[in-house]
Design an enzyme around this catalytic site. Structure first.
Site, PDB file in Angstrom:
ATOM      1  N   GLU A  38      39.200  16.425  37.896  1.00  0.00           N
ATOM      2  CA  GLU A  38      39.443  14.980  38.051  1.00  0.00           C
ATOM      3  C   GLU A  38      39.445  14.325  36.678  1.00  0.00           C
ATOM      4  O   GLU A  38      39.111  14.961  35.673  1.00  0.00           O
ATOM      5  CB  GLU A  38      38.389  14.354  38.975  1.00  0.00           C
ATOM      6  CG  GLU A  38      38.548  14.800  40.427  1.00  0.00           C
ATOM      7  CD  GLU A  38      37.532  14.177  41.376  1.00  0.00           C
ATOM      8  OE1 GLU A  38      37.321  12.967  41.310  1.00  0.00           O
ATOM      9  OE2 GLU A  38      36.939  14.927  42.162  1.00  0.00           O
ATOM     10  N   HIS A  69      38.930   2.083  41.620  1.00  0.00           N
ATOM     11  CA  HIS A  69      39.614   3.384  41.691  1.00  0.00           C
ATOM     12  C   HIS A  69      41.108   3.110  41.541  1.00  0.00           C
ATOM     13  O   HIS A  69      41.659   2.236  42.224  1.00  0.00           O
ATOM     14  CB  HIS A  69      39.320   4.062  43.041  1.00  0.00           C
ATOM     15  CG  HIS A  69      39.650   5.519  43.040  1.00  0.00           C
ATOM     16  ND1 HIS A  69      40.938   5.986  42.924  1.00  0.00           N
ATOM     17  CD2 HIS A  69      38.863   6.622  43.116  1.00  0.00           C
ATOM     18  CE1 HIS A  69      40.927   7.310  42.943  1.00  0.00           C
ATOM     19  NE2 HIS A  69      39.665   7.724  43.055  1.00  0.00           N
ATOM     20  N   ARG A  78      38.807   6.466  34.811  1.00  0.00           N
ATOM     21  CA  ARG A  78      39.297   5.415  35.716  1.00  0.00           C
ATOM     22  C   ARG A  78      39.435   4.039  35.094  1.00  0.00           C
ATOM     23  O   ARG A  78      40.315   3.270  35.485  1.00  0.00           O
ATOM     24  CB  ARG A  78      38.363   5.309  36.916  1.00  0.00           C
ATOM     25  CG  ARG A  78      38.523   6.478  37.807  1.00  0.00           C
ATOM     26  CD  ARG A  78      37.659   6.383  39.019  1.00  0.00           C
ATOM     27  NE  ARG A  78      37.675   7.697  39.614  1.00  0.00           N
ATOM     28  CZ  ARG A  78      36.794   8.149  40.469  1.00  0.00           C
ATOM     29  NH1 ARG A  78      35.800   7.368  40.851  1.00  0.00           N
ATOM     30  NH2 ARG A  78      36.904   9.360  40.963  1.00  0.00           N
ATOM     31  N   HIS A  80      35.618   0.255  43.994  1.00  0.00           N
ATOM     32  CA  HIS A  80      35.244   1.580  44.499  1.00  0.00           C
ATOM     33  C   HIS A  80      33.761   1.883  44.333  1.00  0.00           C
ATOM     34  O   HIS A  80      33.134   2.466  45.229  1.00  0.00           O
ATOM     35  CB  HIS A  80      36.064   2.615  43.726  1.00  0.00           C
ATOM     36  CG  HIS A  80      35.874   4.030  44.156  1.00  0.00           C
ATOM     37  ND1 HIS A  80      36.214   4.479  45.414  1.00  0.00           N
ATOM     38  CD2 HIS A  80      35.387   5.116  43.479  1.00  0.00           C
ATOM     39  CE1 HIS A  80      35.944   5.785  45.505  1.00  0.00           C
ATOM     40  NE2 HIS A  80      35.442   6.185  44.352  1.00  0.00           N
ATOM     41  N   ARG A 111      31.746   5.295  35.367  1.00  0.00           N
ATOM     42  CA  ARG A 111      31.285   6.569  35.933  1.00  0.00           C
ATOM     43  C   ARG A 111      32.367   7.638  35.846  1.00  0.00           C
ATOM     44  O   ARG A 111      33.532   7.390  36.171  1.00  0.00           O
ATOM     45  CB  ARG A 111      30.903   6.374  37.413  1.00  0.00           C
ATOM     46  CG  ARG A 111      30.624   7.685  38.136  1.00  0.00           C
ATOM     47  CD  ARG A 111      30.094   7.455  39.519  1.00  0.00           C
ATOM     48  NE  ARG A 111      31.072   6.936  40.443  1.00  0.00           N
ATOM     49  CZ  ARG A 111      31.874   7.675  41.206  1.00  0.00           C
ATOM     50  NH1 ARG A 111      31.849   8.995  41.129  1.00  0.00           N
ATOM     51  NH2 ARG A 111      32.716   7.104  42.041  1.00  0.00           N
TER      52      ARG A 111
END
Ligand code: FAD
Ligand code: SIN
Length: 535
Positions: A112, A239, A285, A347, A382
């Site tokens: 990711e 997100h 992100r 998110h 994060r």
């Protein structure tokens, strides 16, 4: 009505279930959850749990990826703990029966954004539901745990409820919580030696969110009212890829799809991410969501697209069955042959109730773990799939700390009064609640979203103040309902986010403001200022 327990756990996501299961070896656990037991952010987690299990990976690489993504604000000590303790916690999940996807007899590791290695352990694209299933099963067969569904915590019980005058600096203790039994419409007093807040995130403070409806920031609001320290609330993660126009909540298209090769493009089929970051569609992100926001403002389009058409359709179907099926059956989009329209949506909350490395809050006997907590691991942004991980690692550490302490015997509890709603009326004006909720969500979306400015934040603050006052007045006059409890908490959390955002005079990670542009040198990364709001 009174219930006594040794440990009260508020929330039945990964954090609450994990700690309840462990703490049950110490005494009687009462676990409350405000809806059906599986309903939680955890249940919808797709990508997986980031853990170093491959010989091609190292703890140091995961630590550096996490700190780098957190843009200088992650706490190195908590990050190191989380990553080094991860394999043990992952094995515990496997032992209770979580079935992660394997390849050739080894865990299959996905990729990711922001990760320099493949390290996402997953159960296809429905990791959270698989974890929730196994944990709930283990809970259901444990004799020391009583689970109450449709029980919503209203407030933590502290000195404030004893009618004592307390000075500002006096220590505060927590003895449980007042809880509304929604089905029977009665407020219960649950007394406990230890209370654990595991109530999850705040997504529904925004108009568009990937979070299910439980995510109304109740834990942060309750802890704030009780006098805990709240930190870094400005860092709300958007997100980048929720399915455009998919309703509330917005349906998530996992970042694991980009990890597998999916590309972000404009509607004119142009890849744009390399113009913003050398990692392209797999940048962290904050960078991707801000880039999408800029592209949408430039083009006037309502969404960008995620393109999977160059990938092997059979493998896409096999790896992402939930996303493939949901898009096809519910939204009539075949992700293997059609471009997928996506937009950012709120998110995850990187901030929350400030804890130490053992999950302890500023309030005695009150612990916090999972998304509601701010352990310091995420900093200003994060890293993908570090949230489920943070929850299991710090739930375990909180349990360890609790187990070194003495359980109160019933006689040690102070005389806590029953819930007093004399002089209040039944809520008749449901429409007011619904309207205020939408207004808060709209204000936050318009003025406290991906791109901020002092002007927007000031406007949001003024508007919210009016709504907040109105809600507090209404709350004092009215018998509590689930909707009213959530509305009051949403207003509190919105206020905390705005006040934190106004404190931060820089653009960093998820807090991007046009008044303080991003700096180009690296020196500022060493400034580790945390925004704190004390009750
Ligand atoms: P939750 O799982 O949200 O559980 C909170 C619980 O508290 C719920 O049971 C709720 O009903 C209860 N509750 C709340 N308020 C009250 C109250 N007042 N009284 C009683 N009960 C209450 N993270 C990853 O690491 N990897 C992923 O792949 C991933 N994918 C995600 C996909 C989606 C769609 C979403 C929304 C999030 C995802 N995340 C992912 C984030 C991650 O799922 C959450 O941060 C994590 O599950 C939080 O766990 P938790 O136990 O803290 O809270
Ligand atoms: C995703 O699957 O994209 C969500 C992962 C996360 O929130 O960490």
């Amino acid at each position: 009505m009174e219930i006594r327990s040794d440990i009260l756990v508020i929330g039945s996501g990964i954090a609450g279930l994990s700690i309840a299961l462990k703490a049950a070896s110490m005494g009687r656990v009462v676990l409350i959850t405000k809806k059906e037991k599986a309903e939680s952010n955890t249940n919808y987690a797709q990508g997986g749990i980031a853990t170093v299990v491959s010989s091609l990976d190292t703890f140091d690489l995961h630590i550096e990826d996490t700190l780098h993504t957190g843009v200088g604000l992650g706490h190195r000590d908590s990050v190191e703990i989380m990553i080094k303790e991860a394999p043990e916690r992952l094995n515990e999940l496997i032992e209770i029966g979580v079935q992660f996807t394997e390849k050739n007899g080894l865990l299959d590791l996905g990729r990711e954004g922001g990760h320099s290695r493949n390290r996402i352990v997953h159960a296809r694209d429905h990791t959270g539901a698989e974890i929730e299933r196994a944990l709930l099963h283990a809970i259901s067969i444990h004799p020391n745990i009583t689970l109450y569904e449709d029980h919503i915590a209203i407030d933590l019980i502290t000195e404030h409820h004893l009618g004592e005058k307390i000075s500002r600096d006096a220590p505060i203790h927590c003895w449980g919580a007042y809880v509304l039994d929604v089905k029977n419409n009665v407020v219960k007093k649950i007394l406990s030696s230890f209370t654990v807040l595991a109530s999850g995130g705040v997504g529904h403070v925004y108009l568009h969110t990937t979070n299910p409806s439980i995510a109304t920031g109740d834990g942060v609001a309750m802890a704030y009212r009780a006098g805990a320290l709240i930190g870094n609330m400005e860092f709300i993660q958007f997100h980048p890829t929720s399915l455009f126009n998919s309703g509330s909540p917005s349906f998530l298209i996992s970042e694991a799809i980009r990890g597998f090769g999916g590309k972000l493009k404009t509607r004119k089929n142009e890849e744009f991410m390399l113009r913003y970051d050398s990692r392209g569609s797999l940048a962290p992100r904050d960078i991707v969501a801000q880039a999408i926001d800029i592209e949408l403002k430039k083009s006037g389009d309502e969404h960008v697209i995620l393109d999977l058409r160059h990938l092997d359709p059979a493998i896409v179907r096999e790896k992402f069955p939930l996303i493939y099926k949901t898009c096809l059956e519910k939204f009539k989009i075949d992700i293997t042959t059609e471009p997928v329209p996506v937009v950012p949506a709120a998110h995850y909350s990187c901030g929350g109730v400030v804890t130490d490395l053992l999950g302890r809050t500023k309030i005695d006997n009150l612990y916090a773990c999972g998304e509601v907590a701010m352990t310091g691991v995420h900093g200003a942004n994060r890293l993908a799939s570090n949230s489920l991980l943070e929850a299991i690692v710090f739930a375990h550490r909180a349990y360890k700390d609790m187990s070194t302490k003495k359980i109160n015997h019933v006689k040690d509890f102070p005389a806590v009064p029953e819930w007093d709603d004399s002089g209040t009326f039944d809520a008749e004006e449901w429409v007011l609640i619904e309207h205020d909720r939408k207004e808060i969500q709209q204000i936050m979306w318009d003025y406290v979203g991906i791109v901020r400015s002092d002007l927007r934040l000031d406007r949001a603050k003024r508007r919210l103040l009016l709504i907040k006052d109105e809600i507090e007045n209404y709350y004092k006059r009215t018998k509590v309902t689930e909707g009213l409890i959530e509305l009051r908490n949403l207003a509190t959390v919105a206020d905390l986010i705005i006040r934190s955002a106004l404190q931060r005079k820089e653009s960093r990670g998820l807090h991007y403001t046009t008044d303080y542009p991003k700096k180009n040198d690296d020196a500022w990364l060493h400034d580790t200022l945390m925004t704190c709001i004390d009750a």
